[in-house]
Every structure is written in structure tokens, then in C-alpha cells.
Design a protein around this motif. Structure first.
Motif, PDB file in Angstrom:
ATOM      1  N   VAL A  44      -6.656 -30.252  28.393  1.00  0.00           N
ATOM      2  CA  VAL A  44      -6.618 -29.794  29.789  1.00  0.00           C
ATOM      3  C   VAL A  44      -7.254 -28.413  29.905  1.00  0.00           C
ATOM      4  CG1 VAL A  44      -5.096 -29.029  31.650  1.00  0.00           C
ATOM      5  CG2 VAL A  44      -4.657 -31.200  30.499  1.00  0.00           C
ATOM      6  N   GLU A  45      -6.971 -27.534  28.931  1.00  0.00           N
ATOM      7  CA  GLU A  45      -7.592 -26.205  28.926  1.00  0.00           C
ATOM      8  C   GLU A  45      -9.116 -26.323  28.868  1.00  0.00           C
ATOM      9  OE1 GLU A  45      -5.919 -22.786  26.712  1.00  0.00           O
ATOM     10  OE2 GLU A  45      -4.512 -24.258  25.884  1.00  0.00           O
ATOM     11  N   LEU A  46      -9.612 -27.185  27.978  1.00  0.00           N
ATOM     12  CA  LEU A  46     -11.063 -27.371  27.870  1.00  0.00           C
ATOM     13  C   LEU A  46     -11.652 -27.922  29.164  1.00  0.00           C
ATOM     14  CD1 LEU A  46     -11.473 -28.822  24.246  1.00  0.00           C
ATOM     15  CD2 LEU A  46     -12.212 -26.582  25.063  1.00  0.00           C
ATOM     16  N   GLU A  47     -10.941 -28.847  29.806  1.00  0.00           N
ATOM     17  CA  GLU A  47     -11.420 -29.406  31.070  1.00  0.00           C
ATOM     18  C   GLU A  47     -11.502 -28.338  32.147  1.00  0.00           C
ATOM     19  OE1 GLU A  47     -10.386 -33.603  32.270  1.00  0.00           O
ATOM     20  OE2 GLU A  47      -8.786 -33.251  30.818  1.00  0.00           O
ATOM     21  N   LEU A  48     -10.469 -27.479  32.211  1.00  0.00           N
ATOM     22  CA  LEU A  48     -10.456 -26.415  33.220  1.00  0.00           C
ATOM     23  C   LEU A  48     -11.587 -25.419  32.992  1.00  0.00           C
ATOM     24  CD1 LEU A  48      -6.614 -25.742  33.494  1.00  0.00           C
ATOM     25  CD2 LEU A  48      -8.078 -26.872  35.173  1.00  0.00           C
ATOM     26  N   LEU A  49     -11.999 -25.267  31.737  1.00  0.00           N
ATOM     27  CA  LEU A  49     -13.119 -24.372  31.419  1.00  0.00           C
ATOM     28  C   LEU A  49     -14.474 -25.037  31.625  1.00  0.00           C
ATOM     29  CD1 LEU A  49     -11.696 -22.738  28.165  1.00  0.00           C
ATOM     30  CD2 LEU A  49     -12.122 -21.579  30.340  1.00  0.00           C
ATOM     31  N   GLY A  50     -14.461 -26.354  31.954  1.00  0.00           N
ATOM     32  CA  GLY A  50     -15.725 -27.070  32.131  1.00  0.00           C
ATOM     33  C   GLY A  50     -16.391 -27.433  30.827  1.00  0.00           C
ATOM     34  N   LEU A  51     -15.619 -27.455  29.730  1.00  0.00           N
ATOM     35  CA  LEU A  51     -16.178 -27.753  28.417  1.00  0.00           C
ATOM     36  C   LEU A  51     -15.904 -29.175  27.967  1.00  0.00           C
ATOM     37  CD1 LEU A  51     -15.119 -24.430  26.646  1.00  0.00           C
ATOM     38  CD2 LEU A  51     -17.426 -25.078  27.345  1.00  0.00           C
ATOM     39  N   CYS A  52     -15.125 -29.913  28.733  1.00  0.00           N
ATOM     40  CA  CYS A  52     -14.706 -31.247  28.319  1.00  0.00           C
ATOM     41  C   CYS A  52     -14.437 -32.067  29.578  1.00  0.00           C
ATOM     42  CB  CYS A  52     -13.452 -31.126  27.443  1.00  0.00           C
ATOM     43  SG  CYS A  52     -12.525 -32.652  27.201  1.00  0.00           S
ATOM     44  N   LYS A  53     -14.651 -33.361  29.477  1.00  0.00           N
ATOM     45  CA  LYS A  53     -14.289 -34.245  30.578  1.00  0.00           C
ATOM     46  C   LYS A  53     -13.797 -35.572  30.014  1.00  0.00           C
ATOM     47  CE  LYS A  53     -18.066 -34.697  32.907  1.00  0.00           C
ATOM     48  NZ  LYS A  53     -19.031 -35.223  33.897  1.00  0.00           N
ATOM     49  N   GLN A  54     -13.012 -36.280  30.816  1.00  0.00           N
ATOM     50  CA  GLN A  54     -12.493 -37.576  30.407  1.00  0.00           C
ATOM     51  C   GLN A  54     -13.289 -38.668  31.118  1.00  0.00           C
ATOM     52  OE1 GLN A  54      -8.234 -40.006  30.198  1.00  0.00           O
ATOM     53  NE2 GLN A  54      -8.281 -37.943  31.021  1.00  0.00           N
ATOM     54  N   HIS A  55     -13.691 -39.652  30.362  1.00  0.00           N
ATOM     55  CA  HIS A  55     -14.497 -40.738  30.930  1.00  0.00           C
ATOM     56  C   HIS A  55     -14.105 -42.031  30.234  1.00  0.00           C
ATOM     57  CE1 HIS A  55     -17.948 -42.684  32.833  1.00  0.00           C
ATOM     58  NE2 HIS A  55     -18.279 -43.191  31.642  1.00  0.00           N
ATOM     59  N   GLY A  56     -13.545 -42.966  31.000  1.00  0.00           N
ATOM     60  CA  GLY A  56     -13.160 -44.258  30.435  1.00  0.00           C
ATOM     61  C   GLY A  56     -12.109 -44.138  29.349  1.00  0.00           C
ATOM     62  N   GLY A  57     -11.185 -43.185  29.497  1.00  0.00           N
ATOM     63  CA  GLY A  57     -10.128 -43.026  28.509  1.00  0.00           C
ATOM     64  C   GLY A  57     -10.548 -42.279  27.255  1.00  0.00           C
ATOM     65  N   ARG A  58     -11.761 -41.735  27.243  1.00  0.00           N
ATOM     66  CA  ARG A  58     -12.257 -40.998  26.080  1.00  0.00           C
ATOM     67  C   ARG A  58     -12.670 -39.603  26.532  1.00  0.00           C
ATOM     68  NH1 ARG A  58     -13.176 -44.599  21.967  1.00  0.00           N
ATOM     69  NH2 ARG A  58     -14.683 -43.290  20.845  1.00  0.00           N
ATOM     70  N   TYR A  59     -12.602 -38.653  25.623  1.00  0.00           N
ATOM     71  CA  TYR A  59     -12.927 -37.268  25.941  1.00  0.00           C
ATOM     72  C   TYR A  59     -14.334 -36.934  25.427  1.00  0.00           C
ATOM     73  CZ  TYR A  59      -8.088 -36.702  27.287  1.00  0.00           C
ATOM     74  OH  TYR A  59      -6.872 -36.825  27.941  1.00  0.00           O
ATOM     75  N   LEU A  60     -15.114 -36.316  26.288  1.00  0.00           N
ATOM     76  CA  LEU A  60     -16.510 -36.025  25.980  1.00  0.00           C
ATOM     77  C   LEU A  60     -16.775 -34.541  26.098  1.00  0.00           C
ATOM     78  CD1 LEU A  60     -16.439 -38.837  27.877  1.00  0.00           C
ATOM     79  CD2 LEU A  60     -18.851 -38.783  27.325  1.00  0.00           C
ATOM     80  N   ARG A  61     -17.666 -34.052  25.261  1.00  0.00           N
ATOM     81  CA  ARG A  61     -18.122 -32.674  25.376  1.00  0.00           C
ATOM     82  C   ARG A  61     -19.014 -32.530  26.603  1.00  0.00           C
ATOM     83  NH1 ARG A  61     -21.073 -29.383  20.510  1.00  0.00           N
ATOM     84  NH2 ARG A  61     -19.113 -30.005  19.487  1.00  0.00           N
ATOM     85  N   CYS A  62     -18.910 -31.402  27.287  1.00  0.00           N
ATOM     86  CA  CYS A  62     -19.767 -31.154  28.449  1.00  0.00           C
ATOM     87  C   CYS A  62     -20.906 -30.229  28.077  1.00  0.00           C
ATOM     88  CB  CYS A  62     -18.978 -30.532  29.588  1.00  0.00           C
ATOM     89  SG  CYS A  62     -17.753 -31.666  30.290  1.00  0.00           S
TER      90      CYS A  62
END
Length: 388
Positions: free
Chosen positions: A370-388
Motif C-alpha cells: 500500500v505504501e508503494l502504491e501511494l508513492l506511485g511505485l506499484c500498482k495492482q492488476h489482475g490480482g498481481r502487483y506490478l512495478r510502475c
């Protein structure tokens, strides 16, 4: 802009032939100019030249039962929406298109026509790319523009949009469209259209106003994208992707084709892998494209900075016009999240896999992700986490 009498005659012939460049070239070669080709006594010659029956019928109707309002309305729209009309054979027509038999006799330009004469790299790919593909498209286009190359693409959803967005952050872009300049397709890209022009780029088409976004128009415009450019880069494409048409046309035109590889099980990259098997050049960095182009010697010398590498950019996000729009701020990775971030890629990994790799419990991983997502460094797509 104002249309001269000679230009009106050429546009009338283009209108009567429904954008058939083969018929147009045949008639100009025979008659010498459009004025003679559209006269009533030219009907028999049209038959002798074996033009399509629909073309002959339109010429006959034009003289026997004329409805000038339709043509006049189209010409008025040309004046309204077009900044420049480029006719093949004239000085301002792009020299790189002129050698091809199927080059458009007429190009309609909105924006800066001079940009058509600059060194260009075409970028194409899927309309439904992976997040990884969209990010790579943006990064490559951004890099090319930074090195003073114009990026040409087709204004479509997906990879095209990401390429245009990346290019206009640092330079110019050209969009070759499959409709007239009176309409933007897809409509959601209206603001992208305006941004391309505002940054000194251009929107171009061979089609008259009132031409709808018919399916055959888009493969047809691909020959212009590849023809204008020094090379074509296919970012991400399935086996049935229209991008492969552009790549084939580029190869037929003697242009170098580059393809970006991906995961061997990824449906998004099967077309790119097929291109590589067929002889396209594999690239994983935009500098490789530029180095190959510079080998020919006729391009401006471009000296990359020492240790040049793709800069890490935050994720692409949806803007108000529903097109792909990048965030441009670089984000520093917090030290306590760095190990987790290094496990992420652009293919995606499940939280269970992360828990096994890092030997951490899922609750702590959720908090960190969640921290990475809030920083715009990670996103969830189809149940998997991807680097941004």
C-alpha cells in the motif's frame, strides 16, 4: 486557409475517386493535371484506363446531375480544419514519402508542417497493452524526443497514446489519423490532439473531411507512419495486431524494424517475438535504436550521456480525457521498501509469491505494498502487483 483554383481541381479529383491513390496517379500520369482529368469528355479515357465503375459513375453524375453542395461543403471544411495542404510533387511535400508508388497524392496537415521534414521514428503497438507495455512506450518516446527525434504514431488507444504523451514531454510528435481532420477518433483523445499541436507537432491525414473512422482506413494509414519515419519500433503486439501491418510495410519500404521482446508466455508480445524471428532487430533500450540509425551516417550525430539509462518513471494514469497520461515526478524509494520494490517487475507477482520470496507474512506485505502504491511505485492488476 484559402484554396486556389488549381488546388480545388486536385481536391475535386481526389473527392471523385474516393481517395484511390492508384486511380489518381493513373489519371494524372495520363492527363498531366487534375483539370483535364475531371472534364466531361474524360469519361471514355477513365473507361480505357480501367478505372472502377463507381469512379466512372461519380464523374458522370458530377457533370450530368451535379450536387455542388456536397463538394462545396467538404471544401469549406478543408479550409476550416486544415492549416496546410501538401501535394505530391510540390516542394513542401515530405521527400521521404515521394519515392513510394502508394504514397498519398495529397496530405492535409493541422499544426506545424515543417515537423514532417524532421528525422522521425515510428512507434506502434497494441490498443490494449499491458501496464508494462504502456510504460515502455512512454519511456522510449520520451528518450527519442529528448534526442531530437520526432515520434510518429497513429493516435489510437494504448501504445499510440503512450508514445505521443512521452514524446510531447520533451519534443514533437506526429499523429497520422484514419479520418478527416474535422473529427478526432477516438474522441477521448481530443486533448491529446491539441497537446501535440501545442508542442509544435502535427496531425496529418490523406482523407477529406466527412471521412468516417472506417476499419480499412487504419491499416491504410500505416504506410504513411512507416514511410515518414527512418525506422519503426513495435513496442507490444499480439499475433493479430495491426501493428504488424505497419512493421511489414516498413520492411517493404526498406526501413529497419525494431521489436521489444517480452515474457515468452505473454500474449502481449507474441507479435513482437514473431517479428524478431522474421528478422526484426531486438531492442531493450531506445539508445540501441539511435545507435543503429546513426550507423547510416546521414543522421545528425547524437552523443548520449555517459551511462545512459532509462529513468524510472511513475505509473501512467488516466487523465480526464481517458487517454494515457504520465506522471512526471521521480519518486525516491524509501529504504525500508527497497527490497520489496526490487522483487517487482512489469509482468506482475502475487502477494503469496512475494511472501515466499521475502519470508514475510502477508499482513506486513500488504502494508508495504500500500505504501508503494501511494508513492506511485506499484500498482495492482489482475490480482498481481506490478512495478510502475
Amino acid at each position: 486557409m484559402q484554396i486556389s483554383q488549381v488546388e480545388r481541381q486536385q481536391l475535386t479529383l481526389w473527392y471523385l475517386l474516393h481517395h484511390s491513390f492508384t486511380a489518381y496517379n493513373r489519371l494524372i500520369q495520363y492527363f498531366g493535371d487534375a483539370h483535364a482529368a475531371i472534364q466531361p469528355n474524360a469519361v471514355d479515357i477513365w473507361r480505357q484506363l480501367k478505372l472502377h465503375a463507381n469512379h466512372i459513375e461519380r464523374l458522370q453524375h458530377f457533370h450530368t446531375a451535379p450536387d455542388p453542395s456536397d463538394l462545396d461543403r467538404i471544401l469549406q471544411q478543408v479550409e476550416q480544419y486544415t492549416d496546410h495542404i501538401l501535394f505530391k510533387g510540390q516542394a513542401h511535400y515530405p521527400a521521404q514519402l515521394a519515392p513510394y508508388d502508394d504514397s498519398p497524392p495529397i496530405l492535409f496537415v493541422q499544426g506545424n508542417a515543417d515537423v514532417l521534414h524532421q528525422p522521425q521514428i515510428a512507434m506502434v503497438g497494441s490498443r490494449s497493452p499491458s501496464p508494462h507495455g504502456a510504460q515502455i512506450a512512454y519511456d522510449f518516446a520520451h528518450f527519442f524526443a529528448e534526442k531530437n527525434y520526432v515520434v510518429s504514431s497513429g493516435l489510437a488507444l494504448g501504445i499510440d497514446a503512450a508514445c505521443h504523451h512521452g514524446a510531447i514531454q520533451k519534443g514533437q510528435s506526429i499523429a497520422v489519423i484514419g479520418t478527416g481532420l474535422d473529427q478526432c477518433y477516438p474522441a477521448a483523445h481530443q486533448s491529446l490532439w491539441q497537446s501535440i499541436i501545442a508542442q509544435g507537432g502535427a496531425i496529418i491525414s490523406e482523407f477529406l473531411p466527412n471521412t468516417p473512422p472506417a476499419k480499412p482506413n487504419f491499416p491504410r494509414r500505416n504506410r504513411i507512419i512507416s514511410g515518414l519515419s527512418l525506422s519503426t519500433v513495435v513496442v507490444e503486439a499480439g499475433l493479430e495486431s495491426g501493428s504488424l501491418i505497419t512493421a511489414k510495410k516498413a520492411a517493404d519500404q526498406g526501413k529497419q524494424v525494431f521489436a521489444i521482446p517480452g515474457h515468452i508466455y505473454s500474449q502481449y508480445h507474441q507479435g513482437c517475438h514473431q517479428l524478431i524471428r522474421d528478422g526484426a532487430t531486438l531492442v531493450d533500450h531506445p539508445l540501441q535504436v539511435i545507435e543503429d540509425l546513426n550507423m547510416f551516417g546521414h543522421l545528425p550525430s547524437i552523443v548520449p550521456p555517459s551511462g545512459a539509462a532509462l529513468s524510472a518513471k511513475p505509473a501512467l494514469k488516466k487523465s480526464n480525457d481517458q487517454s494515457t497520461a504520465p506522471q512526471t515526478e521521480n519518486v525516491e524509494i524509501p529504504e525500508h521498501l527497497n527490497v520489496l520494490y526490487q522483487q517487482l517487475d512489469w509482468i506482475g507477482i502475487s502477494i503469496d509469491e512475494l511472501a515466499i520470496r521475502l519470508n514475510q507474512n502477508i499482513i506486513d506485505l500488504n502494508v508495504a505494498l500500500v505504501e508503494l502504491e501511494l508513492l506511485g511505485l506499484c500498482k495492482q492488476h489482475g490480482g498481481r502487483y506490478l512495478r510502475c
